[in-house]
Design an enzyme around this catalytic site. Structure first.
Site, PDB file in Angstrom:
ATOM      1  N   LYS A 178      -7.875   7.072  -5.930  1.00  0.00           N
ATOM      2  CA  LYS A 178      -6.559   7.012  -5.280  1.00  0.00           C
ATOM      3  C   LYS A 178      -5.808   8.303  -5.589  1.00  0.00           C
ATOM      4  O   LYS A 178      -5.544   8.601  -6.753  1.00  0.00           O
ATOM      5  CB  LYS A 178      -5.780   5.788  -5.784  1.00  0.00           C
ATOM      6  CG  LYS A 178      -4.327   5.733  -5.281  1.00  0.00           C
ATOM      7  CD  LYS A 178      -3.598   4.462  -5.751  1.00  0.00           C
ATOM      8  CE  LYS A 178      -2.111   4.503  -5.388  1.00  0.00           C
ATOM      9  NZ  LYS A 178      -1.361   3.324  -5.842  1.00  0.00           N
ATOM     10  N   ASP A 191       4.382   8.453  -4.625  1.00  0.00           N
ATOM     11  CA  ASP A 191       4.535   7.106  -4.086  1.00  0.00           C
ATOM     12  C   ASP A 191       6.001   6.675  -4.204  1.00  0.00           C
ATOM     13  O   ASP A 191       6.439   6.200  -5.248  1.00  0.00           O
ATOM     14  CB  ASP A 191       3.616   6.139  -4.853  1.00  0.00           C
ATOM     15  CG  ASP A 191       3.735   4.704  -4.342  1.00  0.00           C
ATOM     16  OD1 ASP A 191       4.340   4.497  -3.268  1.00  0.00           O
ATOM     17  OD2 ASP A 191       3.196   3.792  -5.017  1.00  0.00           O
ATOM     18  N   LYS A 219      10.830   1.897  -3.556  1.00  0.00           N
ATOM     19  CA  LYS A 219      10.883   1.552  -4.972  1.00  0.00           C
ATOM     20  C   LYS A 219      12.294   1.758  -5.512  1.00  0.00           C
ATOM     21  O   LYS A 219      12.955   2.720  -5.121  1.00  0.00           O
ATOM     22  CB  LYS A 219       9.949   2.482  -5.770  1.00  0.00           C
ATOM     23  CG  LYS A 219       8.480   2.151  -5.685  1.00  0.00           C
ATOM     24  CD  LYS A 219       7.675   3.087  -6.581  1.00  0.00           C
ATOM     25  CE  LYS A 219       6.186   2.867  -6.431  1.00  0.00           C
ATOM     26  NZ  LYS A 219       5.713   1.555  -6.888  1.00  0.00           N
ATOM     27  N   ASP A 253       4.715  -0.571  -0.158  1.00  0.00           N
ATOM     28  CA  ASP A 253       4.477  -0.055  -1.508  1.00  0.00           C
ATOM     29  C   ASP A 253       3.078  -0.433  -2.024  1.00  0.00           C
ATOM     30  O   ASP A 253       2.612   0.112  -3.020  1.00  0.00           O
ATOM     31  CB  ASP A 253       5.563  -0.567  -2.466  1.00  0.00           C
ATOM     32  CG  ASP A 253       5.602   0.219  -3.768  1.00  0.00           C
ATOM     33  OD1 ASP A 253       4.975   1.297  -3.826  1.00  0.00           O
ATOM     34  OD2 ASP A 253       6.275  -0.246  -4.707  1.00  0.00           O
ATOM     35  N   GLU A 257       0.340   0.534  -1.026  1.00  0.00           N
ATOM     36  CA  GLU A 257      -0.296   1.547  -0.158  1.00  0.00           C
ATOM     37  C   GLU A 257      -1.641   2.007  -0.695  1.00  0.00           C
ATOM     38  O   GLU A 257      -2.514   2.389   0.071  1.00  0.00           O
ATOM     39  CB  GLU A 257       0.644   2.735   0.020  1.00  0.00           C
ATOM     40  CG  GLU A 257       0.605   3.823  -1.067  1.00  0.00           C
ATOM     41  CD  GLU A 257       0.969   3.314  -2.466  1.00  0.00           C
ATOM     42  OE1 GLU A 257       1.703   2.318  -2.576  1.00  0.00           O
ATOM     43  OE2 GLU A 257       0.494   3.903  -3.460  1.00  0.00           O
ATOM     44  N   ARG A 294      -4.116   0.438  -1.966  1.00  0.00           N
ATOM     45  CA  ARG A 294      -5.235  -0.383  -1.480  1.00  0.00           C
ATOM     46  C   ARG A 294      -5.583  -0.060  -0.033  1.00  0.00           C
ATOM     47  O   ARG A 294      -6.723  -0.221   0.392  1.00  0.00           O
ATOM     48  CB  ARG A 294      -4.922  -1.868  -1.698  1.00  0.00           C
ATOM     49  CG  ARG A 294      -3.721  -2.364  -0.975  1.00  0.00           C
ATOM     50  CD  ARG A 294      -3.238  -3.719  -1.481  1.00  0.00           C
ATOM     51  NE  ARG A 294      -2.498  -3.630  -2.738  1.00  0.00           N
ATOM     52  CZ  ARG A 294      -2.039  -4.677  -3.414  1.00  0.00           C
ATOM     53  NH1 ARG A 294      -2.239  -5.903  -2.967  1.00  0.00           N
ATOM     54  NH2 ARG A 294      -1.376  -4.512  -4.538  1.00  0.00           N
TER      55      ARG A 294
HETATM   56  N1  BES Z   1       1.453   3.066  -7.559  1.00  0.00           N
HETATM   57  C1  BES Z   1       1.888   1.722  -7.657  1.00  0.00           C
HETATM   58  C2  BES Z   1       1.381   1.010  -8.912  1.00  0.00           C
HETATM   59  C3  BES Z   1       1.868   1.535 -10.243  1.00  0.00           C
HETATM   60  C4  BES Z   1       2.908   0.908 -10.879  1.00  0.00           C
HETATM   61  C5  BES Z   1       1.215   2.565 -10.875  1.00  0.00           C
HETATM   62  C6  BES Z   1       3.324   1.354 -12.111  1.00  0.00           C
HETATM   63  C7  BES Z   1       1.637   3.021 -12.108  1.00  0.00           C
HETATM   64  C8  BES Z   1       2.697   2.398 -12.734  1.00  0.00           C
HETATM   65  C9  BES Z   1       1.397   0.926  -6.453  1.00  0.00           C
HETATM   66  O1  BES Z   1       1.247   1.622  -5.283  1.00  0.00           O
HETATM   67  C10 BES Z   1       2.413  -0.148  -6.215  1.00  0.00           C
HETATM   68  O2  BES Z   1       3.511   0.204  -5.921  1.00  0.00           O
HETATM   69  N2  BES Z   1       2.008  -1.402  -6.355  1.00  0.00           N
HETATM   70  C11 BES Z   1       2.896  -2.495  -6.175  1.00  0.00           C
HETATM   71  C12 BES Z   1       2.143  -3.595  -5.458  1.00  0.00           C
HETATM   72  C13 BES Z   1       3.023  -4.700  -4.983  1.00  0.00           C
HETATM   73  C14 BES Z   1       3.906  -4.209  -3.856  1.00  0.00           C
HETATM   74  C15 BES Z   1       2.145  -5.832  -4.506  1.00  0.00           C
HETATM   75  C16 BES Z   1       3.353  -2.968  -7.546  1.00  0.00           C
HETATM   76  O3  BES Z   1       2.575  -2.929  -8.488  1.00  0.00           O
HETATM   77  O4  BES Z   1       4.527  -3.329  -7.678  1.00  0.00           O
HETATM   78 ZN    ZN Z   2       0.834   3.692  -5.497  1.00  0.00          ZN
HETATM   79 ZN    ZN Z   3       3.066   1.781  -4.155  1.00  0.00          ZN
END
Ligand code: BES
Ligand code: ZN
Ligand code: ZN
Length: 472
Positions: free
Chosen positions: A233, A238, A245, A315, A317, A319
């Site tokens: 990834k 992001d 976020k 968010d 994204e 996946r």
């Molecule tokens: N890049 C984030 C995950 C992340 C969170 C990485 C904290 C490092 C530290 C990912 O793209 C994300 O935002 N995931 C969401 C998924 C949710 C919307 C189902 C998350 O973890 O909140």
């Molecule tokens: Zn991410």
């Molecule tokens: Zn994200």
């Protein structure tokens, strides 16, 4: 750059001596009286005697890494060029790898944007050992390679999102390939991605002024015994997209490219070690931004595999990018496919910020990874799939939803989303590593400094070395 040399006896500028498990009667300790009379927590630096004492709990690979890390960190600003240290676990060749890793990590700084650069005066470290010096020196070299590959990835992750765009990542990968033997790099630009149906990835990238790239690094040794496929990834930033976020959570999201840089680090290490393992690494580089061209919650994407995805949260994204990249990567027919991603905050909640989540259907592969990567000192915890969690990804209007209907078990449901894009023939050959916790530190721990850690690189290479018996 620090060099580590084996030597049978030497007069160095400084001596580093370990105090193992509070035992002050050890023969190697020279200043017994002084040490018995001074209470010290972690280390004691006797400037006039030119000796640094460092406390360790025991003699293990991790303790040696940490001791060398501390020694370099403490001594690098002093006016000395070298120091010596006993080998401590002289019969264990891996201890020389560990000592080298710790030392190189101790010297790491990301000070590009500081007007005042940090000093490192240490040019050489002498490890005292009596016999078999040539063999041990080879292991030191392996440690230096592993640590430098990790530091290489840290530099990329630490770089700022303004500078480190997907195109910059592609340029970086091309440069990396040109500096390595038997490594080639191919870039898929936006047009190639459109022609190649990377529709889910393109949707994620759509709002950004920085065009996406898929980067294909290929290491092909002469006589490969094993074929590994890596997928990383590479979100250069992001923001969360329209499902924006909150500010506190956006900060540090330059680290969302850690999976891609880990792939580069593994390729660098494996190529420099000259291992007979072919590697295809597919890196999905793009930016999840916000703007008039944003993809939206409620959109349905037709992914590269044809599987349709209901977007319920922009968010989630990573996946989507991985869905297309995994689909593409399977065309290269690996014996093992590992994807590496800072995929979910849930993984950090579940396992803590020090640990990699390891997922996959194949029990022996998953357990084997956890076991054979252990010498690296990286912490890996298995997370098991189940069909109840899988059901939570059902969509009313598409083949799958990009988020689960429950917020519990978020790292496993993310893993199960990826599973939808793994073909039947690869189900038992696939591992998913969620590195969201350890990839980036806001507070230093162990031998990891503030910022990027290069998480999963050494875990993967140690796994390969141990499992394929390639240390010698
Ligand atoms: N890049 C984030 C995950 C992340 C969170 C990485 C904290 C490092 C530290 C990912 O793209 C994300 O935002 N995931 C969401 C998924 C949710 C919307 C189902 C998350 O973890 O909140
Ligand atoms: Zn991410
Ligand atoms: Zn994200």
């Amino acid at each position: 750059m620090i060099d580590l040399k084996l030597i049978s006896k030497i007069d160095a500028d400084y001596e580093v001596i370990l105090v193992v498990n509070e035992n002050l009667d050890d023969d190697l300790i020279k200043d017994k009286e002084i040490l018995k009379n001074i209470k010290f927590e972690d280390h004691l630096n006797l400037f006039d005697k030119k000796r640094l004492y460092i406390k360790v709990k025991n003699i293990s690979l991790e303790s040696l890494r940490l001791a060398l890390f501390k020694a370099v960190k403490i001594l690098k600003s002093q006016n000395i060029k070298n120091f010596s240290i006993n080998s401590y676990d002289d019969k264990n060749l891996l201890s020389f790898v560990a000592m080298a890793e710790g030392a190189i990590f101790g010297a790491y700084e990301f000070d590009k944007y500081k007007s005042k650069k940090s000093k490192n005066n240490i040019k050489e470290i002498y490890i005292i050992s009596k016999d078999d010096l040539e063999k041990k020196q080879e292991y030191i070299k392996k440690g230096i390679i592993l640590a430098n590959a990790t530091n290489y990835a840290k530099d990329g992750v630490n770089e700022i999102p303004y500078t480190y765009t997907p195109i910059k990542m592609a340029d970086n990968a091309k440069e990396l390939a040109s500096n390595l033997k038997n490594v080639e790099c191919k870039i898929l630009d936006k047009k190639a991605l459109k022609d190649g149906n990377f529709n889910a990835m393109l949707a994620v990238a759509s709002a950004s002024a920085n065009e996406p790239r898929v980067i294909h690094l290929h290491y092909k040794p002469k006589d490969p015994k094993f074929k590994l496929t890596l997928v990383g990834k590479g979100l250069t930033y992001d923001t969360g997209g329209l499902s924006l976020k909150p500010s506190d959570f956006m900060l540090t999201m330059k680290s969302d490219k850690s999976g891609a840089l880990a792939c580069m680090g593994v390729i660098k290490a494996v190529a420099e070690l000259g291992l007979d393992i072919e590697i295809n690494a597919i890196l999905g580089a793009c930016e999840n931004s916000i703007g008039k061209d944003s993809y939206r919650p409620d959109d349905v994407l037709i992914s590269r595999s044809g599987t349709t995805i209901e977007v319920r949260n922009t968010d989630a994204e990573g996946r989507l990018v991985l869905a297309d990249c995994l689909n593409y990567a399977q065309e290269f027919k690996g014996d093992l496919i590992i994807d590496i991603a800072t995929l979910t905050g849930a993984c950090v909640v579940g396992l803590g910020e020090y640990t990699i989540g390891v997922m996959g259907h194949n029990d022996s592969l998953r357990c084997g990874f956890v076991k054979n990567s252990k010498d690296s000192g990286e912490l890996c915890n298995p997370l098991l799939f189940n069909d109840y969690l899988k059901d939570l990804l059902k969509s009313n209007i598409a083949d799958i939803s990009n988020i689960a209907s429950s917020r519990y078990g978020g790292s496993i449901t993310a893993g199960l989303f990826l599973d939808k894009f793994i073909k039947e023939e690869f189900k038992d050959k696939w591992l998913h590593l969620d590195i969201a916790g350890p990839a980036y530190l806001e507070k230093a721990w162990g031998y990891n400094s503030f910022g990027a850690s290069g998480a999963s690189i050494r875990a993967i290479v140690y796994y390969l070395l141990n499992k394929e018996n390639l240390w010698a």
